[in-house]
Design a protein around this motif. Structure first.
Motif, PDB file in Angstrom:
ATOM      1  N   ALA A  37       0.828  -1.209   0.000  1.00  0.00           N
ATOM      2  CA  ALA A  37       0.000   0.000   0.000  1.00  0.00           C
ATOM      3  C   ALA A  37       0.859   1.254   0.000  1.00  0.00           C
ATOM      4  O   ALA A  37       0.551   2.228  -0.686  1.00  0.00           O
ATOM      5  CB  ALA A  37      -0.935  -0.011   1.207  1.00  0.00           C
ATOM      6  N   LEU A  73      -4.610   0.893  -0.870  1.00  0.00           N
ATOM      7  CA  LEU A  73      -4.820  -0.352  -0.141  1.00  0.00           C
ATOM      8  C   LEU A  73      -4.013  -1.473  -0.776  1.00  0.00           C
ATOM      9  O   LEU A  73      -3.766  -1.465  -1.982  1.00  0.00           O
ATOM     10  CB  LEU A  73      -6.303  -0.746  -0.160  1.00  0.00           C
ATOM     11  N   VAL A 115      -4.463  -5.568  -0.423  1.00  0.00           N
ATOM     12  CA  VAL A 115      -5.196  -6.667   0.197  1.00  0.00           C
ATOM     13  C   VAL A 115      -4.362  -7.935   0.112  1.00  0.00           C
ATOM     14  O   VAL A 115      -3.904  -8.311  -0.956  1.00  0.00           O
ATOM     15  CB  VAL A 115      -6.559  -6.868  -0.500  1.00  0.00           C
ATOM     16  N   SER A 146      -3.183  -7.228   5.469  1.00  0.00           N
ATOM     17  CA  SER A 146      -3.466  -6.211   4.457  1.00  0.00           C
ATOM     18  C   SER A 146      -2.984  -4.878   5.021  1.00  0.00           C
ATOM     19  O   SER A 146      -2.623  -4.781   6.191  1.00  0.00           O
ATOM     20  CB  SER A 146      -4.956  -6.150   4.148  1.00  0.00           C
ATOM     21  N   ILE A 164      -3.147  -0.257   4.609  1.00  0.00           N
ATOM     22  CA  ILE A 164      -3.675   0.989   4.065  1.00  0.00           C
ATOM     23  C   ILE A 164      -2.610   2.055   4.294  1.00  0.00           C
ATOM     24  O   ILE A 164      -1.931   2.056   5.321  1.00  0.00           O
ATOM     25  CB  ILE A 164      -5.011   1.376   4.744  1.00  0.00           C
ATOM     26  N   SER A 196     -12.588  -5.882   6.418  1.00  0.00           N
ATOM     27  CA  SER A 196     -12.442  -5.699   4.977  1.00  0.00           C
ATOM     28  C   SER A 196     -11.654  -4.426   4.713  1.00  0.00           C
ATOM     29  O   SER A 196     -11.453  -3.591   5.610  1.00  0.00           O
ATOM     30  CB  SER A 196     -13.816  -5.591   4.317  1.00  0.00           C
ATOM     31  N   SER A 197     -11.213  -4.262   3.485  1.00  0.00           N
ATOM     32  CA  SER A 197     -10.471  -3.048   3.130  1.00  0.00           C
ATOM     33  C   SER A 197     -11.352  -1.809   3.263  1.00  0.00           C
ATOM     34  O   SER A 197     -10.874  -0.737   3.675  1.00  0.00           O
ATOM     35  CB  SER A 197      -9.928  -3.164   1.699  1.00  0.00           C
TER      36      SER A 197
END
Length: 272
Positions: A141, A193, A195, A207, A209, A234-235
């Motif tokens: 990310a 992002l 994932v 994951s 961000i 979740s993202s």
């Protein structure tokens, strides 16, 4: 030229030195695997690096490590000590607030390098990422947000680097930039992002961000990333929960950089 690399031997030598620096003390087989070179080639390169004094064999084990001579390779490089000094307190505060580990990251060639992180501050992590740990720029990310916000000249330099090394990660990077949709979206949203990170210490388990980091002159200097367990959210949830805090921290780091620069200027004027 072999596969587009002007001097393959130098490319392999640098890969071996990087592997020993990153993973050492490390065995000869480990060097060959980490550098992705044939075992006989790894042996010859290691012998050469020993001859030059850049690496040494541990006395009691058949493992190799870098020597202090490698520090001379960084002569003339302006490091990011000021960024770490400006950012440390802010990323610690953010980590205490959200629980997840935070990383300060800058670009080195076609990779993003961790300059500081809070992984040791929290139990919400699988691995402790030390300063110097790197990830392919298009496979994290922080790298994606950096690609989106850097200028065209720098982006072109990264592309040339990808074309020279021809790895799976570099090919993915070229594919990513073949269409500017993702970069335009990142610039519009203000964050990137990743994932299920693949190229980290725990492939597929985390994951991330990230938001861009700018200095007082609005120059892009790196990225700020938050890493979380894939199973936790979740993202979209990660962005909803943490984007505001990340952006506020990035602004605070920029403010601290301005203060540090002002203090340094004041000291210089006082010395005169």
């Amino acid at each position: 030229m072999e596969r587009g690399v002007p001097i393959r031997a130098i490319s392999r030598g640098l890969a071996v030195l990087a592997a020993i620096n990153r993973d050492g003390p490390i065995s000869m087989m480990g060097i060959a695997r980490a550098a992705e070179v044939p075992y006989p080639t790894a042996c010859r390169i290691v012998q050469t690096l020993q001859h030059e004094g850049l690496i040494e064999k541990e006395p009691a084990r058949k493992r190799y490590r870098v020597t202090s001579l490698v520090k001379t390779l960084s002569t003339g490089f302006q490091n990011e000590d000021q960024l770490v000094a400006a950012g440390r307190g802010h990323i610690e505060a953010l980590c205490r607030d959200v629980g997840w580990p935070i990383s300060l990251v800058t670009r080195v060639g076609t990779r993003m390098m961790v300059r500081d992180s809070t992984h040791k501050m929290t139990s919400l992590t699988f691995s402790h990422y030390y300063p110097g740990y790197t990830l392919p720029i298009a496979e994290c990310a922080t790298g994606k947000v950096y690609l989106a916000f850097c200028d065209e000249e720098e982006r072109n330099a990264i592309v040339e680097g990808w074309k020279a090394i021809e790895t799976e990660a570099s090919n993915m990077g070229l594919l990513l930039l073949s269409d500017d949709y993702m970069l335009r979206k990142i610039r519009h949203d203000g964050y990137a992002l990743q994932v299920r990170n693949v190229y980290n210490a725990d492939p597929g388990k985390t994951s991330s961000i990230a938001v861009p980091l700018f200095d007082g002159d609005d120059r892009l200097i790196g990225a700020l990333g938050l890493i979380y367990f894939v199973s936790a959210m979740s993202s979209a949830e990660a962005a909803e929960r943490y984007l505001g805090a990340l952006q506020a921290t990035a602004r605070a780091i920029r403010g601290s950089l301005i203060d540090l620069a002002g203090g340094a200027l004041g000291d210089a004027e006082a010395a005169e």
